[in-house]
Design an enzyme around this catalytic site. Structure first.
Site, PDB file in Angstrom:
ATOM      1  N   THR A  75      -3.723   5.775   1.929  1.00 54.90           N
ATOM      2  CA  THR A  75      -3.231   6.343   0.779  1.00 54.90           C
ATOM      3  C   THR A  75      -3.873   7.480   0.076  1.00 54.90           C
ATOM      4  O   THR A  75      -3.157   8.617  -0.034  1.00 54.90           O
ATOM      5  CB  THR A  75      -3.288   5.162  -0.159  1.00 54.90           C
ATOM      6  OG1 THR A  75      -2.202   4.065   0.110  1.00 54.90           O
ATOM      7  CG2 THR A  75      -2.843   5.761  -1.505  1.00 54.90           C
ATOM      8  N   ASN A 152       6.757   0.669   8.140  1.00 53.20           N
ATOM      9  CA  ASN A 152       6.087  -0.359   7.560  1.00 53.20           C
ATOM     10  C   ASN A 152       7.165  -1.602   7.110  1.00 53.20           C
ATOM     11  O   ASN A 152       6.697  -2.807   6.952  1.00 53.20           O
ATOM     12  CB  ASN A 152       5.203   0.000   6.214  1.00 53.20           C
ATOM     13  CG  ASN A 152       5.672   0.462   5.290  1.00 53.20           C
ATOM     14  OD1 ASN A 152       6.410   1.810   5.697  1.00 53.20           O
ATOM     15  ND2 ASN A 152       5.866   0.304   4.092  1.00 53.20           N
ATOM     16  N   SER A 199      -5.402   3.273   8.405  1.00 50.09           N
ATOM     17  CA  SER A 199      -6.108   2.441   7.597  1.00 50.09           C
ATOM     18  C   SER A 199      -6.858   1.193   8.278  1.00 50.09           C
ATOM     19  O   SER A 199      -6.095   0.634   8.969  1.00 50.09           O
ATOM     20  CB  SER A 199      -5.210   1.962   6.182  1.00 50.09           C
ATOM     21  OG  SER A 199      -4.749   2.646   5.237  1.00 50.09           O
ATOM     22  N   GLY A 200      -8.101   0.861   7.806  1.00 49.86           N
ATOM     23  CA  GLY A 200      -8.765   0.067   8.865  1.00 49.86           C
ATOM     24  C   GLY A 200      -8.166  -1.498   8.438  1.00 49.86           C
ATOM     25  O   GLY A 200      -8.094  -2.120   9.458  1.00 49.86           O
ATOM     26  N   CYS A 327       3.120  -2.032  -1.396  1.00 54.05           N
ATOM     27  CA  CYS A 327       2.778  -0.973  -2.194  1.00 54.05           C
ATOM     28  C   CYS A 327       3.916  -0.932  -3.365  1.00 54.05           C
ATOM     29  O   CYS A 327       3.652  -0.035  -4.596  1.00 54.05           O
ATOM     30  CB  CYS A 327       2.368   0.183  -1.652  1.00 54.05           C
ATOM     31  SG  CYS A 327       0.904   0.372  -0.731  1.00 54.05           S
TER      32      CYS A 327
END
Length: 381
Positions: A75, A152, A199-200, A327
């Site tokens: 993000t 996603n 993103s991890g 989100c």
């Protein structure tokens, strides 16, 4: 590893993997000093940080580790990148209509000015229109193209590699948001892209850590994300999160080395059987069913009743599913991904996203299908 047999929201977040957790603890205990300080212990932490930067570069297929900027997640990276691209480009930036909100939101600010163009999506396949994007690239109408690697919400794989190659041959920059691709499919080919974000926590690497890959050119010498410090070569201020970086790289390295990566066909078949049951027994419609998709993702339009009622009843049985992107959940706004795929507002309200993980097996998928059938009977009653 947490108990995940009923957890089907891995596209939102994942539990930290065992290698990531062990690495995080070790780094937190041994190298807790500020990597930007000047004493010996800080220097040791800095060396560890650079070692992990090199490891990540190898995993992504990058020749130059210095292209990697560590961030708090995709993000942050996507927000900073879209603003940078628009403000430093003389031509429009092309962004697909099905991007994650962290790209859609900053891009929307520039649509009316013409500084951003939106690439349409094929309603049936859920993939970006390759012909439209290719025409813009070949005719020199855009400076950069931004298309996610895998969606996603639907899990549909996008033609990012083809677009990256076309961009490369025509001197146009290419960015892909690889947040959903990483940890599910091999990532070494991402090195062809000029810009990559990740993103991890999407692949067991922990929350609050991610990365942005920049091209190794003069244009990006002026790039900066968060201001206020000289860290990351002045490109992103803030004390480097060494334990987070270490955990993220360890998780990705573990996925890439795992034999599980070769089981995509079997895992897709298990997901497909789940979908077959929902279509046959409940009359659901699967979005993007005929397109190549991530093996873990299924987005279905339910036959009746608002999706929140289904989600609530499934939750009572212990199953974790989603109504779409985490989100945008609860925002009340229609999904731009679903709108791009031709769904009207009523059908959007009947959509459930299911996304399994590496520990999800056929027994888990079948149990979820049975739970859907039970909920369907409750709602009809």
């Amino acid at each position: 590893m947490a108990d995940t047999e009923k957890y089907f929201d891995c596209n939102a977040t994942t539990p930290m993997s065992a290698p990531a957790r062990d690495t995080w603890l070790e780094m937190s205990n041994r190298f807790w000093h500020n990597p930007s300080s000047l004493y010996r212990e800080a220097g040791a932490a800095k060396l560890q940080l650079e070692d992990y930067r090199e490891e990540l570069a190898d995993l992504l297929g990058l020749d130059e580790p210095g292209r990697i900027v560590f961030t708090s997640g995709a993000t942050e990276g996507n927000n900073a990148l879209i603003d940078f691209l628009v403000q430093t480009s003389k031509k429009p930036v092309a962004v697909s209509a099905i991007e994650h909100p962290c790209i859609q939101a900053p891009a929307q600010r520039y649509l009316e000015t013409g500084q951003v163009r939106e690439i349409p999506v094929n309603v049936d396949s859920g993939q970006v229109d390759l012909d439209v994007a290719s025409a813009w690239i070949r005719q020199g109408e855009v400076s950069t193209v931004s298309v996610m690697a895998a969606n996603n919400e639907t899990g549909v794989l996008q033609p990012w590699l083809e677009l990256a190659e076309i961009c490369q041959s025509h001197g146009v920059q290419f960015h892909t948001d690889a947040a959903q691709w990483l940890g599910k499919r091999e990532c070494v080919e991402l090195g062809i892209c000029d810009y990559v974000t990740g993103s991890g926590h999407k692949f067991g690497g922990g929350k609050g850590i991610g990365f942005l890959v920049l091209p190794d050119n003069d244009k990006c010498a002026s790039f900066h994300g968060l201001l206020g410090g000289p860290q990351e070569e002045g490109r992103r201020g803030g004390t480097e999160n060494l334990p987070g970086v270490a955990a993220m790289v360890s998780a990705l390295k573990d996925h890439e080395a795992s034999a599980l990566m070769a089981e995509e066909g079997r895992r897709s078949s298990e997901r497909n059987e789940f979908e077959r049951l929902l279509v046959a027994e409940l009359g659901c419609v699967v979005l993007g069913q005929k397109s190549p998709r991530l093996w873990n993702t299924s987005m279905v339009v339910l036959p009746h009743t608002k999706n929140l009622k289904w989600l609530t009843r499934l939750s009572r049985q212990g199953f974790c599913v989603s109504t779409g992107s985490a989100c945008s959940a609860g925002s009340g706004n229609p999904s731009r991904v679903m709108a791009a795929m031709g769904l009207d507002f009523e059908r959007m309200g009947k959509v459930i996203r299911v996304s399994g993980g590496w520990t999800t097996n056929s027994k888990d998928w079948n149990a979820l299908a049975a739970a859907f059938a039970e909920v369907e009977l409750e709602l009809r009653a």
